[in-house]
Design an enzyme around this catalytic site. Structure first.
Site, PDB file in Angstrom:
ATOM      1  N   ASP A 315     -67.050  55.781  38.511  1.00  0.00           N
ATOM      2  CA  ASP A 315     -67.951  56.683  37.799  1.00  0.00           C
ATOM      3  C   ASP A 315     -67.545  58.130  38.062  1.00  0.00           C
ATOM      4  O   ASP A 315     -67.901  58.656  39.107  1.00  0.00           O
ATOM      5  CB  ASP A 315     -69.407  56.424  38.176  1.00  0.00           C
ATOM      6  CG  ASP A 315     -69.635  56.279  39.685  1.00  0.00           C
ATOM      7  OD1 ASP A 315     -68.673  56.013  40.441  1.00  0.00           O
ATOM      8  OD2 ASP A 315     -70.783  56.420  40.103  1.00  0.00           O
ATOM      9  N   GLU A 499     -63.380  61.955  50.756  1.00  0.00           N
ATOM     10  CA  GLU A 499     -63.674  60.830  49.861  1.00  0.00           C
ATOM     11  C   GLU A 499     -62.517  60.471  48.950  1.00  0.00           C
ATOM     12  O   GLU A 499     -62.251  59.302  48.685  1.00  0.00           O
ATOM     13  CB  GLU A 499     -64.902  61.206  49.033  1.00  0.00           C
ATOM     14  CG  GLU A 499     -65.333  60.186  48.012  1.00  0.00           C
ATOM     15  CD  GLU A 499     -66.403  60.742  47.094  1.00  0.00           C
ATOM     16  OE1 GLU A 499     -67.136  59.935  46.510  1.00  0.00           O
ATOM     17  OE2 GLU A 499     -66.512  61.978  46.950  1.00  0.00           O
TER      18      GLU A 499
END
Length: 540
Positions: A315, A499
């Site tokens: 996403d 991340e």
């Protein structure tokens, strides 16, 4: 001497009492938690207050508010809001600060010193990322066992993140933590009949890529295959029922070609897609979703497709867009994803293996056949003879989706590809996807975080292991070494893991709906596992 003995006995008694108390609390979550319903999602329970907070951007990140805990009952806070908002000079931000607070965790502080290596940093960070939450707090759902969070804005046990976190826990010999997180998933499967994205009330309508079978496979390395597969067979069956819900409907209703997460293909095969059971904006990204759907004729469908893409873990990415550069053209539910169906193949194989351990030959054969049929369907619908790569399939256009992404490596990871296909995929990875810092998620640079130039730890792992399983060890090692070098370079300058990474510029990544997050669970896990392999190979 007697006093020392007395102190030792006292300390031992305290430890026994503490363990007994922990066991009792865990048992309470298991029993009471399974029966007690969880609270409604904040967008449902807070209604007008929730809409106002998100619309007025009280917090820059929409996830901040949905993760906060009311200081009073939800009903009392709502009544107070309805009354006070009518007063002159009402300050919404001030009201929220007086009536809500973040969940507080007793997290140890940790800052690596100048001599700390990236590998040592990962090992030291597990205790910082560890959480124990045995009571419902706001949208956070209680779990019986400890778990490792990704870090940053993510304070929950996320589904597919957990597998890659577990790789690092296993590398550090923290098998108890691996087992505990899996038992949390067993608990959630019993309570919700699914593994949600994470243990939040607003995530209960969607899951994430089904890596549970891979978790079973990982834990079996330490606890033994027979014992582990049998212990988690009921959980794997529950997971399978969730993803395959509706297959009988498709078999009996010729007019119905898709239902929830199942799709009937043109030759009658049942494959899977990502979906979500809600048709409203995601509570944690309400502003962004409303903006995306603003000009759409069918806003509810856009919301479902946005949520389905969130379930995919990608996403967002061009692989879900009709126009690769425009999220407003998102159409996730029209796509049969190659990676999802490879993971479902893994699940079917793991269930068959479990039944073989139980000497249930008929049931083992049933799931072996299901896996074989799925593998054949993946070959039929997802292999592109023109691009020499595996791709997603578009169910409306009845053709390949014409998007080259690292999802196309999953057939190698699952062992479905032929040797000739693996050779073609390897060449495509080498020429198109490989950059200075590893492999990029896609070939489209459009500002989305799951697109070029970003690389992600899970996709590095899948690519490396997929190539390695077909004998492309040199290419796999090249990707591994470049990725590790990027992780270490950023760590040396920033003293942290992040991340995602820009594999083209060999720098921290960017793009997406929120700021780059520190931590970071799956980066740590994949780094630890790959670093140990690298040192073993090079004799460091």
């Amino acid at each position: 001497m007697p006093s020392m003995r007395k102190r030792l006995l006292t300390k031992k008694s305290e430890e026994i009492i503490k363990k007994s108390s922990d066991s009792l609390k865990t048992a309470t979550v298991h029993t009471v938690g399974l029966l007690k319903p969880v609270a409604k999602s904040p967008d449902e329970s807070l209604r007008d207050l929730f809409d106002a907070v998100q619309a007025e951007r009280v917090y820059a990140d929409g996830k901040t508010f949905v993760d906060m805990v009311p200081c009073d009952s939800v009903a009392a806070v709502v009544r107070r809001y309805m009354k006070e908002r009518k007063k002159p000079g009402f300050d919404l931000a001030e009201f929220v600060s007086h009536n809500f607070q973040p969940v507080k965790h007793n997290v140890p502080q940790y800052e690596p010193d100048e001599t700390t290596t990236a590998r040592q940093y990962v090992s030291n960070l597990w205790r910082v990322l560890e959480r124990r939450n045995r009571r419902n707090r706001g949208s956070l759902i209680a779990l019986p066992y400890k778990y490792i969070t990704p870090g940053g804005r993510f304070e929950e046990q996320f589904y597919w993140d957990s597998y890659f976190i577990m790789l690092g826990l296993a590398a550090d010999g923290r098998w108890r933590a691996v087992h505990d997180m899996m038992r949390n998933y067993t608990y959630m499967l019993r309570k919700f009949n699914m593994i949600p994205t994470a243990n939040r009330t607003y995530f209960l309508s969607r899951s994430q890529p089904p890596f549970f079978a891979r978790m079973v496979q990982l834990l079996a390395q330490q606890r033994g295959a027979r014992r582990t597969y049998i212990e988690f067979l009921p959980s794997m069956l529950a997971e399978y029922r969730f993803w395959m819900d509706g297959r009988r409907r498709l078999a009996t209703r010729p007019d119905c070609t898709a239902y929830r997460r199942v799709v009937r293909m043109s030759h009658g095969e049942i494959l899977n897609r990502f979906y979500d059971d809600q048709s409203t904006p995601r509570p944690e990204s309400q502003r962004e979703d409303i903006e995306t759907a603003e000009v759409a004729d069918q806003k509810e469908q856009v919301y479902i497709d946005l949520r389905a893409a969130a379930e995919s873990g990608w996403d967002f990415s061009s692989r879900w867009f009709r126009d690769t550069r425009d999220i407003k053209t998102i159409e996730t539910t029209k796509i049969v994803p190659v990676d999802l169906n490879c993971l479902m193949y893994d699940l079917e194989c793991a269930i068959a293996e479990s039944y073989r351990f139980l000497k249930q030959k008929r049931l083992a054969r049933r799931f072996e056949q299901a896996a074989a049929h799925r593998a054949k369907a993946i070959q039929r619908y997802c292999w592109n003879e023109s691009s020499h790569f595996f791709e997603d399939f578009h169910t409306v256009r009845q053709t390949l989706n014409d998007r080259l992404t690292l999802a196309g490596v999953f057939p190698l990871y699952a062992g479905i590809a032929t040797p000739e296909q693996a050779a073609a995929v390897a060449e495509r990875i080498r020429t198109d996807f490989l950059h200075a810092g590893g492999v990029a998620a896609t070939l489209v640079d459009n500002g989305q975080q799951w697109d070029l130039p970003n690389g992600w730890a899970p996709l590095q792992w899948v690519t490396i292991k997929g190539l390695g399983s077909y004998g492309y060890d040199e290419l796999a090692a090249e990707i591994r070494d470049r990725w590790l070098a990027l992780n270490e370079s950023v760590f040396m300058s920033e003293r942290k893991m992040v991340e995602k990474y820009d594999v083209v510029a060999a720098a921290p990544g960017g793009g997406g709906e929120y700021e780059l997050q520190d931590g970071f669970g799956w980066t740590n896990g994949v780094y630890a596992a790959l670093k140990d392999e690298q040192e073993k190979e090079y004799g460091a």
